[in-house]
Design an enzyme around this catalytic site. Structure first.
Site, short mmCIF file in Angstrom:
data_model
loop_
_atom_site.label_atom_id
_atom_site.label_comp_id
_atom_site.label_asym_id
_atom_site.label_seq_id
_atom_site.Cartn_x
_atom_site.Cartn_y
_atom_site.Cartn_z
N GLU A 34 31.65 46.40 22.00
CA GLU A 34 32.14 47.20 23.14
C GLU A 34 32.06 48.68 22.78
OE1 GLU A 34 33.12 46.67 26.52
OE2 GLU A 34 32.96 48.84 26.30
N ILE A 181 35.72 48.16 47.80
CA ILE A 181 36.24 49.25 46.96
C ILE A 181 36.55 50.48 47.82
CG2 ILE A 181 35.63 50.85 45.09
CD1 ILE A 181 34.15 48.54 43.73
N VAL A 234 24.64 58.67 55.83
CA VAL A 234 24.87 59.96 55.17
C VAL A 234 23.54 60.43 54.60
CG1 VAL A 234 26.01 61.11 53.22
CG2 VAL A 234 27.28 59.49 54.66
N HIS A 442 59.35 24.90 53.51
CA HIS A 442 59.79 25.67 54.67
C HIS A 442 60.98 26.52 54.28
CE1 HIS A 442 60.74 26.78 58.75
NE2 HIS A 442 62.02 26.51 58.48
#
Ligand SMILES: Cc1cc2nc3c(=O)[nH]c(=O)nc-3n(C[C@H](O)[C@H](O)[C@H](O)COP(=O)(O)OP(=O)(O)OC[C@H]3O[C@@H](n4cnc5c(N)ncnc54)[C@H](O)[C@@H]3O)c2cc1C
Length: 463
Positions: A34, A181, A234, A442
Site C-alpha cells: 500500500e 457520489i 458542462v 411490530h
C-alpha cells in the site's frame, strides 16, 4: 528457491485487505502493498467512511434545525461548528484505518509500504526492493474520472476528496454529475447551508436506478432545495480567486449559458487505477474501458496474476470488492470461492435513503421478462408514522410465472438497512410469498417490506 510469500496483494482497500485477511486465515503467507500512509484504500480514507461520517453529522445538524419542533423538542440557537464536524470525521477515519493495521498484525500480514510494480508474474517491486511470490493480486482500485475543460485544483474545483475536506460551507456549490457520489456530497453541503445546483448530462438522476424510484428521489431532493439541470452538458469551467464560472449547454442543442458558483464538485464517475503497475510490460490485458480483464475466477491474461475490486468490471462498491477478495483467497487455496453478482445491493445514504437490489422494472421490460410488482408506502406503516419518517415506499418485483423475487427497491428512512433481508431472500432464491409469510416484528419499518411482498399478490393488509 522458495518464494518470499504465497500471495502479494497490491492495494489495501476493501478488496485487497479483505483478500489478504482471508488468505492468511487459510494459512497462506501474505503481504499487502500500500502506497498510502494508512490502510483501508479509497473506502476508509476518502470514500465510504468519511462521506458517511459527514452525511450523518450533517443530518443531525439539519434535524436539530428543522426536525425537532414537531416532536415537541424546542432547541434554540443551533449553530454549526464545521471544524469539529471535520475533526470528528478524521477521528472516525483514523479508528477504521488503525483497525485494519490491527487486523494485519493479528493475521501476520506483512505491509509492504510504497508503490508496487509487477516486475514479473512472480515478482513485485516495492520502493525498488524485489519480493517473490506464487500469486499476485491486483487490487489497486479506482480514481475520479476527469472531464475535458474542468481542471480539478481541490480548491475551487473539487473531486470527491476535496469535497470531503472543505473548511467552509460554499455559498453556491455546482455539482457536475447526478450519480451517487454527487448527490451524497451535494446533500452534505446543502444541509449545512450551501445553495446546490446539480448538472447532469442525462435527463434523469442516478442512471441504473429504478426510474420510478429515481423520479421520487429527485422530487424529495428538490423539496430540500437542491436544483437540477438535467439534459445539460458542462463544456468548461473558469476558476478565479473569487469563484468559478461554469459553461453549459443543452445536450439536445440550444443556447449555451454560464452559471456563477464559488465551488464546483466534479463527480461524473470513477475509472480503474492501474497506472505505474507495469501491466503492459508483463502482458496483463485491459478491456475497452481500461479495467483489468479477468475470467470468472479473477484470473488475468497472465497466469499467476489475479485482479479484484474497482480495478475490474462490475459495480464500483466496497462490498463487491470484499466479496471478490474472499472468493479469490478461497479459490487460491482450492476452495469453491464464488460471488453472486445478482445479489449485490446498492445504497445511497441521503435522506431519504435509497437502496436497490437486482432487476428493475426497466431492466425486466428490456429483457422481455413478465413480472409482478408489489408496492407499499411508508405513510401506511405505523412505525414510520411514529418516527415522522413517512417519505417513500418499498417496491418488489417478482417473476410473474414463478413468483421468484427478482429485485427490490426501497426509498425511505433506513432503506440501506431494510434491504438486507431482501438480499438474503434473493440469495436463497425466495419467492415474494416466502417474504410475505415471514413474521416481521411490530411496529417496525420492516413491516413495509412484508406488505410490499403481500402486494405482489394483491393482498397487502394495511392499505
Ligand atoms: C466519496 C466516495 C464515497 C463512496 N461511498 C461508498 C459507499 O457508501 N459504499 C460503497 O460500497 N462504496 C462506496 N464508494 C466506492 C468504494 O470506495 C470503492 O468501491 C472501494 O473502495 C473499492 O475498493 P478496492 O479495494 O477495489 O480499491 P480502493 O479502495 O480504491 O483501494 C485501492 C488501494 O490501492 C492503492 N494502490 C493503488 N495502486 C497502488 C500501487 N501501485 N502500489 C501500492 N498501492 C497502490 C491505493 O492507494 C488504494 O489505497 C465510495 C467512493 C467514493 C470516492
Amino acid at each position: 528457491m522458495a518464494e518470499d510469500f504465497d500471495v502479494i496483494v497490491i492495494g489495501a482497500g476493501p478488496g485487497g485487505y479483505v483478500c489478504a485477511i482471508r488468505a492468511a486465515q487459510l494459512g497462506l503467507r501474505v503481504a499487502c502493498v500500500e502506497k498510502r500512509e494508512t490502510l483501508g484504500g479509497t473506502c476508509l480514507n476518502i470514500g465510504c467512511i468519511p462521506s458517511k461520517a459527514l452525511l450523518h453529522s450533517s443530518a443531525v445538524f439539519a434535524h436539530a434545525r428543522h426536525g425537532l419542533a414537531d416532536h415537541g423538542v424546542v432547541v434554540d440557537g443551533v449553530r454549526l461548528d464545521l471544524a469539529r464536524m471535520q475533526a470528528r470525521k478524521a477521528e472516525v477515519v483514523e479508528a477504521n484505518t488503525k483497525g485494519i493495521e490491527f487486523l494485519f498484525r493479528k493475521h501476520k500480514i506483512t505491509w509492504l509500504r510504497g508503490a508496487g510494480r509487477i516486475a514479473a508474474p512472480n515478482r513485485v517491486e516495492v520502493a525498488g526492493a524485489p519480493h517473490t511470490t506464487r500469486h499476485i493480486v491486483i487490487a489497486t482500485g479506482s480514481e475520479s474520472s476527469p472531464l475535458f475543460g474542468v481542471a480539478v485544483d481541490e480548491r475551487r474545483i473539487l473531486s470527491s476528496t476535496g469535497a470531503l475536506a472543505l473548511d467552509r460551507v460554499p455559498a453556491h456549490l455546482v455539482v457536475i454529475g447526478a450519480g451517487v457520489i454527487g448527490l451524497e456530497l451535494g446533500s452534505v453541503w446543502r444541509r449545512l447551508g450551501a445553495e446546490v445546483t446539480v448538472i447532469e448530462y442525462l435527463d434523469r438522476i442516478v442512471p441504473g436506478l429504478d426510474s420510478e424510484v429515481a423520479r421520487h428521489f429527485r422530487r424529495a431532493l428538490t423539496k430540500q432545495g437542491m436544483r437540477f439541470r438535467l439534459g445539460e452538458r458542462v463544456t468548461g469551467t473558469n476558476a478565479t480567486d473569487t469563484g468559478v464560472t461554469v459553461s453549459l449547454e443543452p445536450v439536445k442543442g440550444g443556447a449555451a449559458e454560464t452559471l456563477a458558483a464559488d465551488t464546483v464538485l466534479l463527480a461524473i464517475g470513477r475509472r480503474p487505477h492501474v497506472e505505474g503497475l507495469g501491466l503492459d510490460a508483463v502482458g496483463v490485458a485491459l478491456d475497452e474501458r481500461g479495467r483489468v480483464r479477468t475470467d470468472a475466477g479473477f484470473a488475468t491474461s497472465v497466469p499467476g496474476i489475479y485482479a479484484i475490486g474497482d480495478a475490474i468490471a462490475g459495480p464500483m462498491l466496497a462490498h463487491k470488492a470484499e466479496e471478490e477478495g474472499v472468493a479469490l483467497a478461497e479459490l487460491l487455496t482450492g476452495r469453491a470461492g464464488h460471488v453472486n453478482y445478482t445479489a449485490i445491493p446498492g445504497v445511497i445514504y441521503t435522506a431519504p435513503e435509497v437502496a436497490s437490489l437486482g432487476e428493475t422494472e426497466d431492466s425486466l421490460k428490456a429483457a422481455g421478462v413478465a413480472y409482478n410488482v408489489g408496492k407499499f408506502p411508508f405513510t401506511a406503516n405505523g412505525r414510520a408514522r411514529a418516527m415522522g419518517e413517512t417519505e417513500g415506499f418499498v417496491k418488489l418485483v417478482a417473476d410473474k410465472a414463478t413468483d421468484r423475487l427478482l429485485g427490490a427497491h426501497i426509498i425511505g428512512a433506513e432503506a440501506g438497512t431494510l434491504i438486507a433481508e431482501l438480499v438474503t431472500a434473493l440469495e436463497f432464491g425466495a419467492s415474494a410469498e416466502d417474504v410475505a409469510r415471514t413474521c416481521h416484528a411490530h411496529p417496525s419499518l420492516n413491516e413495509a417490506v412484508k406488505e410490499a411482498a403481500l402486494a405482489v399478490d394483491g393482498r397487502a393488509l394495511h392499505i
